[in-house]
Design a protein around this motif. Structure first.
Motif, PDB file in Angstrom:
ATOM      1  N   GLY A 207       0.703  -1.385  -0.018  1.00  0.00           N
ATOM      2  CA  GLY A 207       0.034  -0.058  -0.097  1.00  0.00           C
ATOM      3  C   GLY A 207       0.738   1.308  -0.123  1.00  0.00           C
ATOM      4  N   VAL A 208       2.093   1.137   0.191  1.00  0.00           N
ATOM      5  CA  VAL A 208       2.876   2.515   0.353  1.00  0.00           C
ATOM      6  C   VAL A 208       3.072   2.966  -1.264  1.00  0.00           C
ATOM      7  CG1 VAL A 208       5.379   3.088   0.560  1.00  0.00           C
ATOM      8  CG2 VAL A 208       4.128   1.765   2.137  1.00  0.00           C
ATOM      9  N   ASP A 209       2.926   4.049  -1.398  1.00  0.00           N
ATOM     10  CA  ASP A 209       3.109   4.702  -2.754  1.00  0.00           C
ATOM     11  C   ASP A 209       3.870   5.928  -2.830  1.00  0.00           C
ATOM     12  OD1 ASP A 209       1.543   7.118  -1.548  1.00  0.00           O
ATOM     13  OD2 ASP A 209      -0.339   6.201  -2.065  1.00  0.00           O
ATOM     14  N   GLY A 210       4.647   6.025  -1.945  1.00  0.00           N
ATOM     15  CA  GLY A 210       5.772   7.180  -1.775  1.00  0.00           C
ATOM     16  C   GLY A 210       6.171   7.405  -0.338  1.00  0.00           C
ATOM     17  N   ILE A 211       7.036   8.581  -0.051  1.00  0.00           N
ATOM     18  CA  ILE A 211       6.947   9.653  -0.823  1.00  0.00           C
ATOM     19  C   ILE A 211       8.646  10.078  -1.074  1.00  0.00           C
ATOM     20  CG2 ILE A 211       6.690  12.219  -1.037  1.00  0.00           C
ATOM     21  CD1 ILE A 211       4.130  11.899   0.703  1.00  0.00           C
ATOM     22  N   LYS A 212       9.265  10.026   0.210  1.00  0.00           N
ATOM     23  CA  LYS A 212      10.818  10.472  -0.076  1.00  0.00           C
ATOM     24  C   LYS A 212      11.689  10.264   1.108  1.00  0.00           C
ATOM     25  CE  LYS A 212      13.664  13.129  -2.444  1.00  0.00           C
ATOM     26  NZ  LYS A 212      14.861  12.444  -1.957  1.00  0.00           N
ATOM     27  N   THR A 213      12.794  10.207   0.960  1.00  0.00           N
ATOM     28  CA  THR A 213      14.094   9.688   1.895  1.00  0.00           C
ATOM     29  C   THR A 213      14.765  11.225   1.915  1.00  0.00           C
ATOM     30  OG1 THR A 213      15.452   8.662   0.626  1.00  0.00           O
ATOM     31  CG2 THR A 213      13.814   7.413   1.467  1.00  0.00           C
ATOM     32  N   GLY A 214      15.531  11.303   2.930  1.00  0.00           N
ATOM     33  CA  GLY A 214      16.512  12.277   3.254  1.00  0.00           C
ATOM     34  C   GLY A 214      17.751  11.944   4.003  1.00  0.00           C
ATOM     35  N   TYR A 215      18.845  12.305   3.931  1.00  0.00           N
ATOM     36  CA  TYR A 215      20.094  12.231   4.887  1.00  0.00           C
ATOM     37  C   TYR A 215      20.991  13.334   4.701  1.00  0.00           C
ATOM     38  CZ  TYR A 215      24.174  10.475   6.932  1.00  0.00           C
ATOM     39  OH  TYR A 215      25.450  10.588   7.720  1.00  0.00           O
ATOM     40  N   ILE A 216      21.541  14.019   5.891  1.00  0.00           N
ATOM     41  CA  ILE A 216      22.751  14.724   5.928  1.00  0.00           C
ATOM     42  C   ILE A 216      23.211  14.311   7.207  1.00  0.00           C
ATOM     43  CG2 ILE A 216      22.304  16.342   4.417  1.00  0.00           C
ATOM     44  CD1 ILE A 216      21.527  18.253   6.780  1.00  0.00           C
ATOM     45  N   ARG A 217      24.349  14.368   7.645  1.00  0.00           N
ATOM     46  CA  ARG A 217      24.892  13.971   9.003  1.00  0.00           C
ATOM     47  C   ARG A 217      24.035  14.869  10.204  1.00  0.00           C
ATOM     48  NH1 ARG A 217      31.391  13.733   8.180  1.00  0.00           N
ATOM     49  NH2 ARG A 217      31.351  11.823   6.915  1.00  0.00           N
ATOM     50  N   ALA A 218      23.787  16.171   9.812  1.00  0.00           N
ATOM     51  CA  ALA A 218      23.055  16.884  10.977  1.00  0.00           C
ATOM     52  C   ALA A 218      21.658  16.444  11.242  1.00  0.00           C
ATOM     53  CB  ALA A 218      23.082  18.377  10.890  1.00  0.00           C
ATOM     54  N   SER A 219      21.209  15.943  10.225  1.00  0.00           N
ATOM     55  CA  SER A 219      19.591  15.396  10.542  1.00  0.00           C
ATOM     56  C   SER A 219      19.362  14.100  10.879  1.00  0.00           C
ATOM     57  CB  SER A 219      18.717  15.724   9.024  1.00  0.00           C
ATOM     58  OG  SER A 219      19.163  14.796   8.324  1.00  0.00           O
ATOM     59  N   GLY A 220      20.367  13.102  10.456  1.00  0.00           N
ATOM     60  CA  GLY A 220      20.212  11.635  10.326  1.00  0.00           C
ATOM     61  C   GLY A 220      19.380  11.089   9.215  1.00  0.00           C
ATOM     62  N   PHE A 221      18.703  10.026   9.482  1.00  0.00           N
ATOM     63  CA  PHE A 221      17.953   9.541   8.196  1.00  0.00           C
ATOM     64  C   PHE A 221      16.650   9.848   8.399  1.00  0.00           C
ATOM     65  CE2 PHE A 221      22.109   7.313   8.125  1.00  0.00           C
ATOM     66  CZ  PHE A 221      22.242   6.981   7.020  1.00  0.00           C
ATOM     67  N   ASN A 222      16.116  10.513   7.489  1.00  0.00           N
ATOM     68  CA  ASN A 222      14.684  11.033   7.389  1.00  0.00           C
ATOM     69  C   ASN A 222      13.791  10.215   6.360  1.00  0.00           C
ATOM     70  OD1 ASN A 222      15.521  12.753   9.199  1.00  0.00           O
ATOM     71  ND2 ASN A 222      15.499  14.406   7.600  1.00  0.00           N
ATOM     72  N   VAL A 223      12.708  10.260   6.453  1.00  0.00           N
ATOM     73  CA  VAL A 223      11.733   9.491   5.399  1.00  0.00           C
ATOM     74  C   VAL A 223      10.205  10.255   5.669  1.00  0.00           C
ATOM     75  CG1 VAL A 223      11.179   7.614   6.716  1.00  0.00           C
ATOM     76  CG2 VAL A 223      10.988   7.443   4.209  1.00  0.00           C
ATOM     77  N   VAL A 224       9.689  10.449   4.412  1.00  0.00           N
ATOM     78  CA  VAL A 224       8.040  10.741   4.648  1.00  0.00           C
ATOM     79  C   VAL A 224       7.484   9.575   3.829  1.00  0.00           C
ATOM     80  CG1 VAL A 224       6.206  12.075   4.027  1.00  0.00           C
ATOM     81  CG2 VAL A 224       8.348  13.006   4.853  1.00  0.00           C
ATOM     82  N   THR A 225       6.539   8.552   4.605  1.00  0.00           N
ATOM     83  CA  THR A 225       5.922   7.720   3.592  1.00  0.00           C
ATOM     84  C   THR A 225       4.143   8.020   3.768  1.00  0.00           C
ATOM     85  OG1 THR A 225       7.451   6.219   4.555  1.00  0.00           O
ATOM     86  CG2 THR A 225       5.488   5.156   3.734  1.00  0.00           C
ATOM     87  N   SER A 226       3.599   7.592   2.459  1.00  0.00           N
ATOM     88  CA  SER A 226       2.419   7.585   2.088  1.00  0.00           C
ATOM     89  C   SER A 226       1.970   6.160   2.047  1.00  0.00           C
ATOM     90  CB  SER A 226       1.956   8.481   1.053  1.00  0.00           C
ATOM     91  OG  SER A 226       0.721   8.350   0.609  1.00  0.00           O
ATOM     92  N   ILE A 227       0.746   5.819   2.458  1.00  0.00           N
ATOM     93  CA  ILE A 227       0.342   4.378   2.365  1.00  0.00           C
ATOM     94  C   ILE A 227      -1.246   4.775   2.346  1.00  0.00           C
ATOM     95  CG2 ILE A 227       0.054   4.161   4.713  1.00  0.00           C
ATOM     96  CD1 ILE A 227       0.417   1.227   4.338  1.00  0.00           C
TER      97      ILE A 227
END
Length: 442
Positions: A207-227
Motif C-alpha cells: 500500500g505504500v505509494d511514496g514519498i521521499k527519503t533524506g539524509y545529511i549528518r546533521a539530520s540523520g536518516f529521514n523519510v516521509v511515507t504515504s500508504i
C-alpha cells in the motif's frame, strides 16, 4: 506474516528513549480525517535534508499545472548546478534535462544538481526560489519551515518539523493527484543508465505509494511515507534515524500499528487550497492569480484533537503562540545506538546519501584501501573519515567491487571530486597524515 513479526519486534522495545537521540522525531496523520495518530517531537525543529525536494517537486508540479512548463520542457544545467556534490545525475554545465526526467531524478536519485537547476529555472536564482518555497510552505500551513536551498544540503537556517513534512506529503497527494504517481517510481532509464530509487519503503509495505527519503549528518536518516490500503490512508514521518535500516524499521512499525486505527471515512481535502506563492517573479506567474487575502491556514475537518490544532493555527496567525496538546504516543521510539558506516551502507539503496553512500559518484575519487572483506573496507572508510575529516569530510564514501583471480575485492574510496587536482589535493592531505592513497578517475 514476516512483516508483522518484524514490526512487532521493533514495537516491543522500551519507550522513552527520544532524549538519547536528539535528532529523532515522528508523526503519523490520518490522511482521510487529519487526525493525529502519533506524535513524538512533532513540532521540534529538524533539518529536512533531501525531504526539501518534496517542496522543490511541489513547485514543479504547480508550474506544470499552470501550463507554464510541460513534461517535455528542457531545464538548463548551469555551472552552479553541475558543481553540486553527490548525490546527483552528473550532467555537464550547458546541457539540459526534461522536466519529466528531472522529476524522476529528484524522487529516485534525489539529484542535487537537478534540484538546483529547477530552482534556477523557476525562481531566477536558487535564493529567490528558496523564498518562493518558504512562502508556499506558509500557504500550506507549514508554519515552522524555512528553506534556504532547493536540495537540502546542509544549511543551518534551513529547518522544518515532522508535522510540516506530513502536511507537505498530504498536500502533494491532494493537489496533484495525476503527478503524484511520480513518487512511486522505482527506477527509470536515463541515457544508458537505469536509475533506481533510494526509497525501500515502496517495496517493503503493501500500500505504500511514496514519498521521499533524506539524509545529511546533521539530520540523520529521514523519510516521509504515504500508504493507502483498504480505504484507510496515512502519511507518516520519521526523522533522525540512526541508519537507513533503523529508520525504515521504525516507519514500518508505525504503519503496522496506526494504519488499522485510521478512518475509512472522510476523504475531502485537508490542506489549504493552492494559490500563487507571494514574491513569485512575473515571468514565473503564468496563469496564476495573486492572492487577495491572507495566506490560508490548513482547512482540517473536525476530529479528535483537530479543533485544538485549528485554534492554534488561527492564534498563530493573530500573533499568538499556542502549543496544541498531542495524544500520548504508545509506539516506542528507536533506541539510540552506535551505528557505523557499515550499518549505513548495508541499507544504501534505501537512503538518500550526501556524505556517506554506496552510490557510485562521478568525476574523481581517492582510494584508501582494498580488501576481500567488505566490512574491512567499510571500517577503513569510517576510520579515515574520523581521522582526517578536513581532507575527506565533504566527500562521498563508497565501496566498489572488482574480481581478481576469482576473488571479489572491495575498493574503499572517497568520491565526488570534480577534477583531478581536487582529488590529488585531498590525497596529499591524507598522505601528510601518513595515510596511503591515490587518485583515480571514475
Amino acid at each position: 506474516m514476516a512483516l508483522l513479526i518484524a514490526a512487532t519486534v521493533v514495537m516491543a522495545g522500551a519507550t522513552g528513549q527520544a532524549a538519547a537521540n536528539p535528532r529523532y522525531a515522528a508523526y503519523v496523520m490520518d490522511a482521510n480525517t487529519g487526525q493525529v495518530l502519533f506524535s513524538r517531537n512533532g513540532d521540534a525543529k529538524r533539518y529536512p535534508a533531501s525531504l526539501t525536494k518534496m517542496m522543490t517537486t511541489y513547485m514543479l508540479f504547480e508550474a506544470m499545472e499552470s501550463g507554464r512548463i510541460s513534461a517535455s520542457t528542457q531545464i538548463p544545467i548551469s555551472a552552479k548546478a553541475a558543481a553540486e556534490p553527490p548525490t546527483k545525475i552528473g550532467l555537464k554545465a550547458g546541457s539540459s534535462i526534461s522536466v519529466d526526467n528531472a522529476i524522476k531524478a529528484l524522487v529516485t536519485r534525489s539529484a542535487n544538481d537537478i534540484a538546483t537547476a529547477v530552482g534556477e529555472m523557476l525562481g531566477g536564482s536558487e535564493q529567490a526560489f528558496a523564498r518562493m518555497m518558504t512562502a508556499k510552505a506558509r500557504q500550506l500551513g507549514m508554519n515552522s519551515t524555512q528553506f534556504r536551498n532547493a536540495h537540502g544540503l546542509p544549511n543551518a537556517d534551513q529547518y522544518t518539523t515532522a508535522r510540516d513534512m506530513a502536511i507537505l506529503g498530504i498536500a502533494l497527494r491532494e493537489h496533484f493527484p495525476k503527478q503524484y504517481s511520480y513518487f512511486s517510481t522505482r527506477s527509470f532509464k536515463f541515457g544508458k543508465n537505469t536509475i533506481t530509487t533510494h526509497n525501500r519503503m515502496l517495496s517493503r509495505v503493501k500500500g505504500v505509494d511514496g514519498i521521499k527519503t533524506g539524509y545529511i549528518r546533521a539530520s540523520g536518516f529521514n523519510v516521509v511515507t504515504s500508504i493507502q490500503d483498504n480505504g484507510r490512508s496515512v502519511v507518516a514521518v520519521v526523522m533522525g534515524g540512526q541508519s537507513g535500516r533503523s529508520r525504515d524499521d521504525h516507519m514500518t512499525a508505525l504503519l503496522q500499528e496506526y494504519l488499522p486505527k485510521a478512518s475509512r471515512g472522510g476523504g475531502a481535502n485537508l490542506v489549504a487550497s493552492r494559490r500563487l506563492t507571494p514574491g513569485t517573479p512575473a515571468a514565473v506567474a503564468g496563469a496564476f492569480s495573486l492572492p487577495n487575502t491572507n495566506i490560508p491556514t490548513p482547512d482540517f475537518r473536525p476530529g479528535a484533537d483537530i479543533d485544538v490544532q485549528v485554534a492554534a493555527y488561527a492564534n498563530e496567525q493573530a500573533g499568538l503562540r499556542v502549543t496544541p496538546q498531542m495524544p500520548v504516543p504508545s509506539a516506542p521510539v528507536p533506541t539510540a545506538q552506535s551505528e557505523t558506516i557499515a550499518a549505513v551502507q548495508q541499507q544504501a539503496a534505501s537512503i538518500d546519501p550526501v556524505q556517506t553512500s554506496s552510490t557510485r559518484p562521478t568525476g574523481w575519487a581517492v582510494q584508501i584501501a582494498s580488501s576481500p572483506s567488505e566490512n574491512e573496507a567499510l571500517a577503513a572508510l569510517e576510520r579515515i573519515g574520523a581521522r582526517a575529516p578536513n581532507a575527506v569530510g565533504s566527500a562521498t564514501a563508497f565501496t566498489e567491487t572488482y574480481n581478481n583471480k576469482g576473488t571479489t575485492y572491495y575498493r574503499a574510496r572517497f568520491g565526488g571530486y570534480a577534477s583531478k587536482d581536487q582529488a590529488w589535493n585531498a590525497c596529499n592531505a591524507l598522505k601528510r597524515s601518513k595515510i596511503d592513497c591515490y587518485a583515480v578517475q571514475l
